[in-house]
Design a protein around this motif. Sequence first.
Motif, PDB file in Angstrom:
ATOM      1  N   SER A   4      14.524   4.573  15.431  1.00  0.00           N
ATOM      2  CA  SER A   4      15.678   3.716  15.701  1.00  0.00           C
ATOM      3  C   SER A   4      16.921   4.494  15.302  1.00  0.00           C
ATOM      4  CB  SER A   4      15.605   2.416  14.894  1.00  0.00           C
ATOM      5  OG  SER A   4      14.512   1.623  15.272  1.00  0.00           O
ATOM      6  N   VAL A   5      17.904   4.556  16.198  1.00  0.00           N
ATOM      7  CA  VAL A   5      19.138   5.277  15.897  1.00  0.00           C
ATOM      8  C   VAL A   5      20.339   4.382  16.169  1.00  0.00           C
ATOM      9  CG1 VAL A   5      18.090   7.517  16.399  1.00  0.00           C
ATOM     10  CG2 VAL A   5      19.314   6.309  18.208  1.00  0.00           C
ATOM     11  N   GLU A  34       8.015  14.974  11.512  1.00  0.00           N
ATOM     12  CA  GLU A  34       8.715  15.981  12.309  1.00  0.00           C
ATOM     13  C   GLU A  34       8.921  15.502  13.741  1.00  0.00           C
ATOM     14  OE1 GLU A  34       7.435  20.249  10.353  1.00  0.00           O
ATOM     15  OE2 GLU A  34       5.897  19.125  11.477  1.00  0.00           O
ATOM     16  N   ILE A  35       7.884  14.886  14.316  1.00  0.00           N
ATOM     17  CA  ILE A  35       8.008  14.353  15.676  1.00  0.00           C
ATOM     18  C   ILE A  35       9.081  13.280  15.728  1.00  0.00           C
ATOM     19  CG2 ILE A  35       6.829  13.039  17.481  1.00  0.00           C
ATOM     20  CD1 ILE A  35       4.241  14.458  16.672  1.00  0.00           C
ATOM     21  N   ASN A  36       9.088  12.382  14.755  1.00  0.00           N
ATOM     22  CA  ASN A  36      10.072  11.295  14.753  1.00  0.00           C
ATOM     23  C   ASN A  36      11.495  11.811  14.571  1.00  0.00           C
ATOM     24  OD1 ASN A  36       8.005   9.495  15.110  1.00  0.00           O
ATOM     25  ND2 ASN A  36       8.017   8.710  13.017  1.00  0.00           N
ATOM     26  N   THR A  37      11.654  12.877  13.800  1.00  0.00           N
ATOM     27  CA  THR A  37      12.985  13.474  13.641  1.00  0.00           C
ATOM     28  C   THR A  37      13.483  14.042  14.964  1.00  0.00           C
ATOM     29  OG1 THR A  37      12.621  13.987  11.304  1.00  0.00           O
ATOM     30  CG2 THR A  37      14.301  15.266  12.454  1.00  0.00           C
ATOM     31  N   LEU A  38      12.606  14.743  15.678  1.00  0.00           N
ATOM     32  CA  LEU A  38      12.967  15.266  16.997  1.00  0.00           C
ATOM     33  C   LEU A  38      13.279  14.122  17.964  1.00  0.00           C
ATOM     34  CD1 LEU A  38      10.274  18.078  17.305  1.00  0.00           C
ATOM     35  CD2 LEU A  38      12.739  18.415  17.056  1.00  0.00           C
ATOM     36  N   TRP A  39      12.500  13.057  17.886  1.00  0.00           N
ATOM     37  CA  TRP A  39      12.706  11.899  18.753  1.00  0.00           C
ATOM     38  C   TRP A  39      14.036  11.213  18.445  1.00  0.00           C
ATOM     39  CZ3 TRP A  39      10.860  10.940  23.207  1.00  0.00           C
ATOM     40  CH2 TRP A  39      10.793   9.649  23.749  1.00  0.00           C
ATOM     41  N   SER A  40      14.398  11.136  17.169  1.00  0.00           N
ATOM     42  CA  SER A  40      15.698  10.569  16.793  1.00  0.00           C
ATOM     43  C   SER A  40      16.834  11.348  17.438  1.00  0.00           C
ATOM     44  CB  SER A  40      15.865  10.586  15.269  1.00  0.00           C
ATOM     45  OG  SER A  40      14.965   9.710  14.642  1.00  0.00           O
ATOM     46  N   GLY A  41      16.715  12.676  17.433  1.00  0.00           N
ATOM     47  CA  GLY A  41      17.736  13.502  18.066  1.00  0.00           C
ATOM     48  C   GLY A  41      17.814  13.267  19.560  1.00  0.00           C
ATOM     49  N   HIS A  97      26.327   8.330  25.161  1.00  0.00           N
ATOM     50  CA  HIS A  97      27.491   7.448  25.250  1.00  0.00           C
ATOM     51  C   HIS A  97      27.156   5.971  25.006  1.00  0.00           C
ATOM     52  CE1 HIS A  97      30.035  10.710  26.626  1.00  0.00           C
ATOM     53  NE2 HIS A  97      29.098  11.056  27.498  1.00  0.00           N
ATOM     54  N   GLU A  98      25.898   5.652  24.701  1.00  0.00           N
ATOM     55  CA  GLU A  98      25.492   4.262  24.514  1.00  0.00           C
ATOM     56  C   GLU A  98      26.141   3.663  23.266  1.00  0.00           C
ATOM     57  OE1 GLU A  98      24.350   0.706  24.825  1.00  0.00           O
ATOM     58  OE2 GLU A  98      23.605   2.063  26.398  1.00  0.00           O
ATOM     59  N   ILE A  99      26.723   2.462  23.413  1.00  0.00           N
ATOM     60  CA  ILE A  99      27.368   1.812  22.275  1.00  0.00           C
ATOM     61  C   ILE A  99      26.364   1.038  21.425  1.00  0.00           C
ATOM     62  CG2 ILE A  99      29.578   1.669  23.488  1.00  0.00           C
ATOM     63  CD1 ILE A  99      29.005  -1.320  23.918  1.00  0.00           C
ATOM     64  N   ASP A 100      25.254   0.608  22.021  1.00  0.00           N
ATOM     65  CA  ASP A 100      24.275  -0.211  21.308  1.00  0.00           C
ATOM     66  C   ASP A 100      23.289   0.680  20.553  1.00  0.00           C
ATOM     67  OD1 ASP A 100      23.026  -2.470  20.429  1.00  0.00           O
ATOM     68  OD2 ASP A 100      22.169  -3.043  22.361  1.00  0.00           O
ATOM     69  N   ASP A 101      22.643   0.100  19.544  1.00  0.00           N
ATOM     70  CA  ASP A 101      21.569   0.814  18.850  1.00  0.00           C
ATOM     71  C   ASP A 101      20.424   1.088  19.814  1.00  0.00           C
ATOM     72  OD1 ASP A 101      23.037   0.581  16.497  1.00  0.00           O
ATOM     73  OD2 ASP A 101      22.055  -1.301  15.940  1.00  0.00           O
ATOM     74  N   LYS A 102      19.641   2.122  19.526  1.00  0.00           N
ATOM     75  CA  LYS A 102      18.562   2.536  20.421  1.00  0.00           C
ATOM     76  C   LYS A 102      17.268   2.699  19.636  1.00  0.00           C
ATOM     77  CE  LYS A 102      21.559   5.558  21.066  1.00  0.00           C
ATOM     78  NZ  LYS A 102      22.301   6.819  21.293  1.00  0.00           N
ATOM     79  N   SER A 103      16.243   2.009  20.080  1.00  0.00           N
ATOM     80  CA  SER A 103      14.900   2.156  19.517  1.00  0.00           C
ATOM     81  C   SER A 103      13.913   2.386  20.641  1.00  0.00           C
ATOM     82  CB  SER A 103      14.468   0.898  18.742  1.00  0.00           C
ATOM     83  OG  SER A 103      15.161   0.790  17.528  1.00  0.00           O
ATOM     84  N   MET A 104      12.977   3.292  20.422  1.00  0.00           N
ATOM     85  CA  MET A 104      11.915   3.484  21.399  1.00  0.00           C
ATOM     86  C   MET A 104      10.671   4.031  20.715  1.00  0.00           C
ATOM     87  SD  MET A 104      11.713   5.706  24.981  1.00  0.00           S
ATOM     88  CE  MET A 104      13.229   4.994  25.615  1.00  0.00           C
ATOM     89  N   ILE A 105       9.544   3.457  21.116  1.00  0.00           N
ATOM     90  CA  ILE A 105       8.236   3.976  20.742  1.00  0.00           C
ATOM     91  C   ILE A 105       7.578   4.478  22.018  1.00  0.00           C
ATOM     92  CG2 ILE A 105       5.948   3.435  19.810  1.00  0.00           C
ATOM     93  CD1 ILE A 105       7.235   1.194  18.181  1.00  0.00           C
ATOM     94  N   LEU A 106       7.203   5.748  22.040  1.00  0.00           N
ATOM     95  CA  LEU A 106       6.477   6.318  23.170  1.00  0.00           C
ATOM     96  C   LEU A 106       5.115   6.779  22.664  1.00  0.00           C
ATOM     97  CD1 LEU A 106       6.316   7.272  26.124  1.00  0.00           C
ATOM     98  CD2 LEU A 106       7.299   9.455  25.361  1.00  0.00           C
ATOM     99  N   ALA A 107       4.056   6.282  23.295  1.00  0.00           N
ATOM    100  CA  ALA A 107       2.679   6.638  22.938  1.00  0.00           C
ATOM    101  C   ALA A 107       2.017   7.313  24.127  1.00  0.00           C
ATOM    102  CB  ALA A 107       1.890   5.397  22.535  1.00  0.00           C
ATOM    103  N   VAL A 108       1.349   8.441  23.889  1.00  0.00           N
ATOM    104  CA  VAL A 108       0.739   9.233  24.953  1.00  0.00           C
ATOM    105  C   VAL A 108      -0.694   9.580  24.578  1.00  0.00           C
ATOM    106  CG1 VAL A 108       0.828  11.428  26.215  1.00  0.00           C
ATOM    107  CG2 VAL A 108       2.961  10.216  25.648  1.00  0.00           C
TER     108      VAL A 108
END
Length: 291
Positions: free
Chosen positions: A15-16, A251-258, A269-280
């Motif tokens: 979540s960022v 480490e994966i989550n840190t890269l994902w946050s970026g 440019h998104e003004i809202d907070d952003k959360s995403m879970i990607l499972a593969v």
Amino acid sequence: MNQEEKSPWVLAYASVIGNGHIQSGTPCQDSTAHHRINEDWGVAVVCDGAGSAAQSHIGSDFVARNTAHCLEEVIQRCAWSPSQLPDEQTWRKEAQRALQLVMQRLMQFAEKREIPLPQLACTVLATLYCEGALLTVHIGDGRAAYSDAPGQWKALIAPYRGNEANETVFITSRIWNPAGIEEYIESSVTTGPIRAFALMSDGCEKAAFEVNIFDPKTKKYSDPNRPFPRFFEPNVPGLRQLHKEQKSQAEINTLWSGFLTAGTKQFKHEIDDKSMILAVRLAEVPQEKNI
């Protein structure tokens, strides 16, 4: 060997904070939770705190963690497996019961902390997942997608939208009566060769979904709710490669946050907070051959 090391999946979740919250000095109101339950099952949760609720960052964190815990208890109690899955009605009953328990715990938490319950308002989107199924439940908006074949992505939920712009419903809304539970708690059972799935708050939807398309003929906007394969598909081999390189979950989550912070023009440019879970899935699902 722990459950994560035995898992046939690799995940990224974070979540960022959005630009609007940085400018206003408001904390990130999104939260994610993930737990590997056993060799078959995991649980993933995304919660989006209401922008108008002063303590929604606390509420979203509490609801995400407790939803993951309550759904884990469902798996342990019901003993479902990839070969013994619940039908839609059974899952709906269990999912509703789990979220009612989360709501009860949230009310107790609010009373103990002397926080007005509406100040903890948040949406909730959760999935119990295994190699052959996704058991999903949600209250409110957000988006979710899954892939059952390379290059093919489908919507997993339809977000709740009210009559007014940006209107949705929250776990703290006045929905906890028989009619409200049936109307506002959505659930589904998706079966088949699940190769990947994603859950996200609405701050990610412009980058990952086709939404709010204007029709010049009707002069109205519509919501196709279609995932963008060109967004999701490159991340499938990307996550598998990180696993191959033995990157830790942190480490994966840190890269994902970026990536969620500035990995696309929309994210940057998104003004809202952003959360995403990607499972593969680590192994590509076998495809049927045309005869």
